[in-house]
Design a protein around this motif. Structure first.
Motif, PDB file in Angstrom:
ATOM      1  N   ILE A 112       1.737  -9.680  -3.187  1.00 24.20           N
ATOM      2  CA  ILE A 112       0.308  -9.320  -3.194  1.00 24.20           C
ATOM      3  C   ILE A 112      -0.623 -10.540  -3.216  1.00 24.20           C
ATOM      4  O   ILE A 112      -1.780 -10.441  -2.825  1.00 24.20           O
ATOM      5  CB  ILE A 112      -0.057  -8.401  -4.389  1.00 24.20           C
ATOM      6  CG1 ILE A 112       0.314  -9.035  -5.733  1.00 24.20           C
ATOM      7  CG2 ILE A 112       0.575  -7.050  -4.243  1.00 24.20           C
ATOM      8  CD1 ILE A 112      -0.210  -8.258  -6.935  1.00 24.20           C
ATOM      9  N   THR A 164      -9.126   0.518  -4.670  1.00 24.78           N
ATOM     10  CA  THR A 164      -7.782  -0.083  -4.681  1.00 24.78           C
ATOM     11  C   THR A 164      -7.411  -0.660  -3.325  1.00 24.78           C
ATOM     12  O   THR A 164      -6.372  -1.294  -3.180  1.00 24.78           O
ATOM     13  CB  THR A 164      -6.722   0.973  -5.048  1.00 24.78           C
ATOM     14  OG1 THR A 164      -6.974   2.114  -4.254  1.00 24.78           O
ATOM     15  CG2 THR A 164      -6.784   1.307  -6.500  1.00 24.78           C
ATOM     16  N   ASN A 165      -8.256  -0.426  -2.328  1.00 25.56           N
ATOM     17  CA  ASN A 165      -7.900  -0.908  -0.988  1.00 25.56           C
ATOM     18  C   ASN A 165      -8.304  -2.353  -0.766  1.00 25.56           C
ATOM     19  O   ASN A 165      -7.966  -2.947   0.253  1.00 25.56           O
ATOM     20  CB  ASN A 165      -8.560  -0.016   0.072  1.00 25.56           C
ATOM     21  CG  ASN A 165      -7.966   1.360   0.030  1.00 25.56           C
ATOM     22  OD1 ASN A 165      -6.776   1.517  -0.225  1.00 25.56           O
ATOM     23  ND2 ASN A 165      -8.787   2.365   0.253  1.00 25.56           N
ATOM     24  N   THR A 180       0.156  -1.862  -7.186  1.00 24.23           N
ATOM     25  CA  THR A 180      -0.938  -2.377  -6.352  1.00 24.23           C
ATOM     26  C   THR A 180      -0.587  -2.221  -4.877  1.00 24.23           C
ATOM     27  O   THR A 180      -1.408  -1.775  -4.074  1.00 24.23           O
ATOM     28  CB  THR A 180      -1.200  -3.855  -6.684  1.00 24.23           C
ATOM     29  OG1 THR A 180      -1.549  -3.951  -8.050  1.00 24.23           O
ATOM     30  CG2 THR A 180      -2.339  -4.419  -5.845  1.00 24.23           C
ATOM     31  N   LYS A 181       0.653  -2.581  -4.550  1.00 27.15           N
ATOM     32  CA  LYS A 181       1.091  -2.444  -3.152  1.00 27.15           C
ATOM     33  C   LYS A 181       1.187  -0.971  -2.754  1.00 27.15           C
ATOM     34  O   LYS A 181       0.803  -0.579  -1.662  1.00 27.15           O
ATOM     35  CB  LYS A 181       2.469  -3.099  -2.979  1.00 27.15           C
ATOM     36  CG  LYS A 181       2.354  -4.600  -2.715  1.00 27.15           C
ATOM     37  CD  LYS A 181       3.666  -5.283  -2.804  1.00 27.15           C
ATOM     38  CE  LYS A 181       4.591  -5.006  -1.642  1.00 27.15           C
ATOM     39  NZ  LYS A 181       5.824  -5.802  -1.729  1.00 27.15           N
ATOM     40  N   LEU A 222      -0.383   1.671  -3.914  1.00 25.74           N
ATOM     41  CA  LEU A 222      -1.611   2.466  -3.818  1.00 25.74           C
ATOM     42  C   LEU A 222      -2.618   1.898  -2.836  1.00 25.74           C
ATOM     43  O   LEU A 222      -3.658   2.494  -2.601  1.00 25.74           O
ATOM     44  CB  LEU A 222      -2.262   2.597  -5.203  1.00 25.74           C
ATOM     45  CG  LEU A 222      -1.487   3.462  -6.199  1.00 25.74           C
ATOM     46  CD1 LEU A 222      -2.097   3.379  -7.579  1.00 25.74           C
ATOM     47  CD2 LEU A 222      -1.434   4.920  -5.739  1.00 25.74           C
ATOM     48  N   LYS A 223      -2.313   0.742  -2.273  1.00 21.23           N
ATOM     49  CA  LYS A 223      -3.232   0.136  -1.309  1.00 21.23           C
ATOM     50  C   LYS A 223      -3.168   0.893   0.007  1.00 21.23           C
ATOM     51  O   LYS A 223      -2.094   1.273   0.444  1.00 21.23           O
ATOM     52  CB  LYS A 223      -2.851  -1.327  -1.090  1.00 21.23           C
ATOM     53  CG  LYS A 223      -4.031  -2.211  -0.814  1.00 21.23           C
ATOM     54  CD  LYS A 223      -3.620  -3.656  -0.773  1.00 21.23           C
ATOM     55  CE  LYS A 223      -4.757  -4.446  -0.169  1.00 21.23           C
ATOM     56  NZ  LYS A 223      -4.345  -5.757   0.238  1.00 21.23           N
TER      57      LYS A 223
END
Lengths: 298, 347
Positions: A72, A244-245, B342-343, B345-346
Motif C-alpha cells: 500500500i 477509503t478509495n 486497506t487493500k 476495501l479500496k
C-alpha cells in the motif's frame, strides 16, 4: 571618548536587518528545523529513545516502505504525487487567466472587487469548505439529487469518495494561492513589451506566448510550488472527500501517529515524502529555467 | 527619614503585591488533576456538574483535555512526569499504552473501593485499568425504509443494502476493528478467524466507510446509510427527537465498547487520581452520565430510570451478552490487518 567609540564599533557591525530577520529565523528554527530534526532522528529508532531505554537504531522503517510487503505504501506515495500534480495543473489553468485579467485591469474598484472575490473563500476554514463540497457531491448531495429528480440519471454519479472529488475540493481551496502569486508577478511585467511585440507584427496569442508567458514563469513556478506543496501535504480534504478509495501519505502518517501509535514509522514516511517532493521541485525548477533561458527562477 | 506619604506608598505597594501573589500561593497549595475526557454531550455534563462537584469535594482543580487523540500526546510526554494523571480512552488504546508502560496494569479495590461493586466485565482480563461504562456495538438501521429489525450480523450483507450499508475505516476506528472480529465469529471459527473475516468483509462491498461514529450517526440520520455498525449510545441519544432510526443487538452477541479509566504510574497525584476513578464509579455520578449519554454503567448498584433501564445493559443477564475483544491479540497484528483491509476495501 575615543575609547568609547572603539568599544562601540563591534556592536554597530550587526546590521539592523539581522535584528529584523531574527524573529523569523527563530520561528523557522524552533518550529521547522528542530521538529524536523527530531522527526528525522526518531525515524531511525525502533521506539522513543528518550522514554524507552530499549529503543535501538534501525533502518527498518525505511525498509518497510521500500520493500512494501503490505502493498500500500508505494501506491499511497504515487496517489499523493498524482493528486498534487493534477491539482497544481488545474489550479494553474484556472488561476492564470484570472490572474492575468486582474493584473491588467484598469479599474481600481474592479480590481479590488475581484481580489475580494478571490480572497473571500479563504475566510472560511478548510474543514468547512470541504464539508460544503461533501453536501454538494455526495450521493444524496445537491448535484445527484437534482439530476435524479430531473430523471437524467437513475443511480447517483460517483462524485465523491474518489480522486475526482478530492481534486475538485483541493482545487477550490488552493486556486486563490495560485491567483495571488501570479497576479503579483504578471502585474510587474511591463505591458509596453507586449504592445511592442504587437506593433512589430505579432498577433495577440504570439505576443502572449513569446513575451508575457516567459516573463511570468517565476510566478508560475512560485504558484505551482506553493499549490503542489499544499496539495501533497493536505490531510483533511483527501480523508473526507476520498473515503477509503484515496490513501495519501499524509493520511498514512496521521494513521501511524493517531491510531497505530508508531511515530517512528510516521517520521520515516514524512522524510520520504519530503525527499521525493524536493526531487520533483528541483526538476521542475530546472525545466522552467531551461524553458525561460534564465539561470534560475527560484 | 521616611515621610508619611512614602510610608503609605510602600505599604500600598506591599498590599498590592500580596494581593497579586495570593492566587498563585493558593494555586500552589491546590492539587491539579490532569485527565483526558470526551467532548460533546459527555463533555458538557462533565464540565457543568461532575467535575465542579469533584473539585469542590476534593479541594483540587481538574484540567481536562478533550482534544483527541490522547495516546500520542502521552507518548510524547516524559514518563516520569506524564501529561495526564487519569487516562480515559477506549480499551484498545489502553492496551497499547500498557505495552509501553504508560498506564497501570490493573486497578483494584484496594486503590478504588467502588471496584467492589462493578460487573465482572469492567475488571476482566480483557480490560487494562477499569471500565466505568460500556456501550454495545451492534446495528443501527432506518425504520422508514421497509427494513425488518436486524436479528443477525449477517443481515448487513443483505443484497438490498448494497451501497447503503455503513462501516468504518478499520485502521482508525475501534468499532470497525470490533466489526471485523465479529465477522470472524459469525462467518468463521471465532473472533480471531481473520481469513473468514476478510472474506466476509469483502462481501459487504459496496459499503460506505467513515472514520468516526459521529459521521455514522449523520449518515443514518440523513438516510445516506440504511443500516450500519454503531454503538447503542449513538442511536439512543436521539430518543425523543422523532428520528426514524433504531438500534438492534444481533443474536450472535454485541461487542463491548468500554470507557476505560486508568492511572499513569508516575503521576504526582496518584491518590487523587484513584479518588477520581472511585468518584466516577459512584452510583449517583454514574446515573447522571449514563442517562445523559446512554452509556451502560459498570456499577451494579446504579438504578436508572425505567426508560434507560429497559435499553441499557444493567443486569447480570444483559451484560452476559457483551463480547469483549482481545485487544492485546489484535494490536499485535494491527499493522498486517490495516494493510490487508486497506487493500481489500479500496476501489
Amino acid at each position: 571618548m575615543a575609547v568609547a567609540i572603539v568599544q562601540r564599533q563591534p556592536i554597530s557591525r550587526v546590521a539592523p536587518i539581522a535584528w529584523l530577520i531574527a524573529p523569523a529565523l527563530l520561528l523557522f528554527v524552533l518550529f521547522f528545523a528542530l521538529p524536523f530534526g527530531v522527526m528525522a532522528v526518531m525515524s531511525f529508532f525502533s521506539g522513543n529513545p528518550v522514554s524507552n531505554p530499549n529503543a535501538v537504531l534501525t533502518t527498518r522503517h525505511y525498509e518497510r516502505f521500500i520493500y512494501d510487503s503490505a502493498g500500500i505504501y508505494h501506491d499511497a506515495l504515487w496517489a499523493t504525487l498524482r493528486i498534487g500534480l493534477i491539482t497544481t495543473v488545474i489550479s494553474l489553468l484556472i488561476g492564470y487567466p484570472l490572474a492575468h485579467w486582474m493584473a491588467r485591469m484598469q479599474s481600481r474598484l474592479g480590481h479590488a472587487l475581484v481580489l475580494m472575490a478571490v480572497i473571500a473563500p479563504m475566510l472560511t476554514g478548510i474543514v468547512v469548505r470541504t464539508f460544503a463540497w461533501m453536501t454538494i457531491l455526495q450521493d444524496k448531495g445537491v448535484i445527484n439529487t437534482m439530476l435524479m429528480q430531473w430523471g437524467l440519471i437513475e443511480k447517483p454519479l460517483p462524485l465523491m469518495y474518489n480522486e475526482f472529488g478530492t481534486v475538485v475540493a483541493l482545487v477550490h481551496i488552493y486556486v486563490p494561492f495560485m491567483v495571488l502569486t501570479l497576479t503579483g508577478v504578471i502585474g510587474r511585467i511591463d505591458e509596453r513589451l507586449e504592445q511592442a511585440a504587437r506593433s512589430l507584427g505579432a498577433g495577440r496569442l504570439r505576443a502572449f506566448v513569446e513575451v508575457t508567458l516567459p516573463l511570468s514563469l517565476p510566478g508560475i513556478l512560485a504558484g505551482s510550488l506553493l499549490v503542489f506543496a499544499l496539495s501533497i501535504s493536505a490531510y483533511v480534504t483527501p480523508s473526507l472527500m476520498g473515503g477509503t478509495n484515496v490513501l495519501t501519505l499524509p493520511m498514512l502518517i496521521a494513521q501511524q501517529v493517531g491510531t497505530s501509535f508508531n511515530p517512528n514509522f510516521a517520521g520515516a514516511l514524512g522524510i520520504i515524502l519530503l525527499l521525493v517532493s524536493l526531487v520533483i521541485v528541483v526538476a521542475y525548477n530546472k525545466i522552467l529555467t531551461r524553458l525561460s533561458g534564465e539561470q534560475g527562477l527560484a | 527619614m521616611i515621610s508619611r506619604r512614602s510610608a503609605l506608598r510602600t505599604g500600598a505597594g506591599f498590599a498590592a503585591a500580596a494581593t497579586l501573589a495570593a492566587p498563585s500561593i493558593l494555586h500552589a497549595q491546590t492539587k491539579t488533576l490532569k485527565i483526558t475526557t470526551w467532548g460533546g454531550k459527555w463533555g458538557d455534563i462533565m464540565k457543568a456538574t461532575v467535575l465542579p462537584a469533584f473539585e469542590k469535594e476534593f479541594k483540587c482543580t481538574v484540567s481536562a483535555d478533550q482534544s483527541f487523540p490522547f495516546l500520542p500526546k502521552l507518548q510524547a510526554s516524559p514518563k516520569n512526569d506524564p501529561l495526564y494523571d487519569v487516562f480515559h480512552t477506549n480499551s484498545n488504546e489502553q492496551w497499547s499504552a500498557v505495552g509501553e508502560g504508560l498506564v497501570m496494569d490493573k486497578i483494584t479495590v484496594k486503590e478504588v473501593p467502588n471496584v467492589a461493586d462493578v460487573y465482572p466485565y469492567a475488571v476482566s482480563d480483557k480490560v487494562v485499568g477499569i471500565s466505568i461504562f460500556t456501550s454495545a456495538i451492534g446495528l443501527g438501521y432506518r425504520t422508514d425504509k421497509g427494513l425488518a429489525k436486524p436479528t443477525s450480523w449477517k443481515d448487513l450483507a443483505d443484497p438490498k443494502l448494497a451501497g447503503s450499508r455503513g462501516g468504518y475505516i478499520i485502521p482508525v476506528n475501534s468499532l470497525g476493528q470490533c466489526h471485523l472480529m465479529m465477522l470472524g465469529k459469525v462467518y468463521g471459527k471465532g473472533l480471531q478467524d481473520l481469513d473468514a473475516a476478510y472474506k466476509a468483509l469483502e462481501a459487504l462491498k459496496p459499503i460506505k466507510l467513515v472514520d468516526f461514529t459521529g459521521q455514522m450517526e449523520k449518515m443514518l440520520l440523513s438516510g445516506e446509510v440504511s443500516m450500519g455498525v454503531i454503538h447503542d449510545s449513538g442511536i439512543y441519544r436521539y430518543d425523543g427527537q422523532n428520528q426514524p432510526v433504531d438500534f438492534a443487538g444481533p443474536s450472535e452477541g454485541v461487542m463491548a465498547l468500554e470507557q476505560v479509566l486508568n492511572v499513569t504510574p508516575s503521576s504526582k497525584v496518584k491518590e487523587l487520581a484513584f479518588a477520581y476513578i472511585d468518584y466516577m464509579l459512584r452510583p449517583d455520578v454514574q446515573k447522571v452520565l449514563a442517562e445523559g449519554v446512554w452509556y451502560s454503567p459498570s456499577n451494579k448498584k446504579v438504578k436508572l430510570d425505567a426508560k434507560y433501564d429497559a435499553k441499557l445493559y444493567t443486569t447480570e443477564a444483559k451484560v452476559a451478552q457483551l463480547i469483549q475483544p482481545d485487544w492485546k491479540w489484535y494490536n499485535a497484528r494491527k499493522e498486517d490487518i490495516d494493510a490487508r483491509v486497506t487493500k481489500l476495501l479500496k476501489g
